[in-house]
Design a protein around this motif. Structure first.
Motif, PDB file in Angstrom:
ATOM      1  N   ALA A  87       8.987   4.070  10.850  1.00  0.00           N
ATOM      2  CA  ALA A  87       9.979   3.318  11.614  1.00  0.00           C
ATOM      3  C   ALA A  87      10.711   2.354  10.693  1.00  0.00           C
ATOM      4  CB  ALA A  87       9.312   2.560  12.751  1.00  0.00           C
ATOM      5  N   VAL A  88      12.038   2.293  10.844  1.00  0.00           N
ATOM      6  CA  VAL A  88      12.882   1.462  10.000  1.00  0.00           C
ATOM      7  C   VAL A  88      13.815   0.658  10.904  1.00  0.00           C
ATOM      8  CG1 VAL A  88      14.631   1.501   8.174  1.00  0.00           C
ATOM      9  CG2 VAL A  88      12.831   3.219   8.193  1.00  0.00           C
ATOM     10  N   ALA A  89      14.012  -0.609  10.589  1.00  0.00           N
ATOM     11  CA  ALA A  89      14.958  -1.427  11.347  1.00  0.00           C
ATOM     12  C   ALA A  89      16.379  -1.114  10.884  1.00  0.00           C
ATOM     13  CB  ALA A  89      14.657  -2.908  11.151  1.00  0.00           C
ATOM     14  N   THR A  90      17.278  -0.938  11.834  1.00  0.00           N
ATOM     15  CA  THR A  90      18.693  -0.709  11.539  1.00  0.00           C
ATOM     16  C   THR A  90      19.508  -1.723  12.334  1.00  0.00           C
ATOM     17  OG1 THR A  90      19.212   0.787  13.374  1.00  0.00           O
ATOM     18  CG2 THR A  90      18.180   1.778  11.419  1.00  0.00           C
ATOM     19  N   PRO A  91      20.802  -1.825  12.056  1.00  0.00           N
ATOM     20  CA  PRO A  91      21.629  -2.743  12.845  1.00  0.00           C
ATOM     21  C   PRO A  91      21.693  -2.370  14.326  1.00  0.00           C
ATOM     22  CG  PRO A  91      22.759  -2.136  10.826  1.00  0.00           C
ATOM     23  CD  PRO A  91      21.541  -1.272  10.914  1.00  0.00           C
ATOM     24  N   MET A  92      21.409  -1.116  14.653  1.00  0.00           N
ATOM     25  CA  MET A  92      21.498  -0.646  16.034  1.00  0.00           C
ATOM     26  C   MET A  92      20.152  -0.553  16.739  1.00  0.00           C
ATOM     27  SD  MET A  92      24.748  -0.231  16.241  1.00  0.00           S
ATOM     28  CE  MET A  92      25.017   0.705  17.712  1.00  0.00           C
ATOM     29  N   ALA A  96      13.834   2.329  14.386  1.00  0.00           N
ATOM     30  CA  ALA A  96      14.352   3.696  14.416  1.00  0.00           C
ATOM     31  C   ALA A  96      13.448   4.604  13.586  1.00  0.00           C
ATOM     32  CB  ALA A  96      15.771   3.739  13.860  1.00  0.00           C
ATOM     33  N   ALA A  97      13.218   5.794  14.087  1.00  0.00           N
ATOM     34  CA  ALA A  97      12.411   6.764  13.351  1.00  0.00           C
ATOM     35  C   ALA A  97      13.158   7.201  12.098  1.00  0.00           C
ATOM     36  CB  ALA A  97      12.107   7.965  14.236  1.00  0.00           C
ATOM     37  N   GLY A  98      12.420   7.373  11.018  1.00  0.00           N
ATOM     38  CA  GLY A  98      13.011   7.761   9.740  1.00  0.00           C
ATOM     39  C   GLY A  98      13.834   9.029   9.822  1.00  0.00           C
ATOM     40  N   VAL A  99      13.429   9.974  10.657  1.00  0.00           N
ATOM     41  CA  VAL A  99      14.175  11.220  10.776  1.00  0.00           C
ATOM     42  C   VAL A  99      15.574  10.958  11.321  1.00  0.00           C
ATOM     43  CG1 VAL A  99      13.342  11.841  13.094  1.00  0.00           C
ATOM     44  CG2 VAL A  99      14.004  13.643  11.488  1.00  0.00           C
ATOM     45  N   PHE A 100      15.731   9.930  12.170  1.00  0.00           N
ATOM     46  CA  PHE A 100      17.060   9.594  12.672  1.00  0.00           C
ATOM     47  C   PHE A 100      17.907   8.903  11.604  1.00  0.00           C
ATOM     48  CE2 PHE A 100      14.839   9.826  16.872  1.00  0.00           C
ATOM     49  CZ  PHE A 100      15.497  10.960  17.306  1.00  0.00           C
TER      50      PHE A 100
END
Length: 186
Positions: A87-92, A96-100
């Motif tokens: 899981a990675v934090a994004t602006p959205m 978010a899952a890394g695959v996304f």
């Protein structure tokens, strides 16, 4: 092929495809297109479909999976779970899952939707900060305090508006923090 200049990497070429990067060869992704909330978006040349493993493996109670041909298709396989290790934090999305993230990168590359930060942007940030300081410095001593507050707010809104316009219209990143901070401290 890797394109470089005196500052580092400029772009990476894969055949006819040219992908702009920052000097450390990193992509600046524009988030918000691919992801768990978009199962299929026909407005994009990239179709994102989330498929659960239970369905693929034929778990009891699951609708059977009938694979369509994957010819001329990029298929990403990844783990999508709440609080997962990928899981990675994004602006959205705070998780978010890394695959996304990989889907976002591929979509940005294929549709040219990545963000850029050309060298001239730094000079524009410095120019906006200087103009803001100059405007406040010249007008503040001759202006009532309430008008100075309105002036500072006006300059701040203008700088943020320029940043937002560049982001939306030209996919260009301009950091408004330096000019706004300079105006606030002037």
């Amino acid at each position: 092929t890797i394109e470089t200049d005196n500052n580092g990497v400029v772009a990476v070429r894969i055949g006819a495809l040219r992908v702009e990067t920052n000097p450390r060869a990193e992509l600046r992704l524009r988030f918000g297109k691919a992801g768990a909330t978009r199962l299929a978006d026909m407005t994009s040349p990239v179709e994102t479909i989330e498929l659960r493993a239970a369905r693929v493996l034929g778990a009891p109670g699951q609708e059977p999976f009938v694979p369509k041909p994957f010819e001329n298709t990029l298929a990403l396989v990844g783990i999508v779970d709440v609080g997962g290790v990928d899981a990675v934090a994004t602006p959205m999305n705070p998780s978010a899952a890394g695959v996304f993230i990989h889907a976002e990168a591929i979509e940005n590359i294929l549709d040219g939707g990545g963000l850029v930060r050309p060298g001239w942007v730094v000079f524009l940030e410095i120019a906006l900060a200087s103009m803001g300081i100059l405007i406040i410095g010249i007008l503040a001593p001759r202006t009532p305090a309430a008008a100075v507050v309105v002036l500072v707010l006006g300059v701040t809104v203008t700088v943020v508006g320029v940043s937002f316009s560049l982001f939306v219209l030209a996919q260009t990143l301009l950091a408004p923090a330096l000019p706004v901070l300079a105006v606030l401290l002037a």
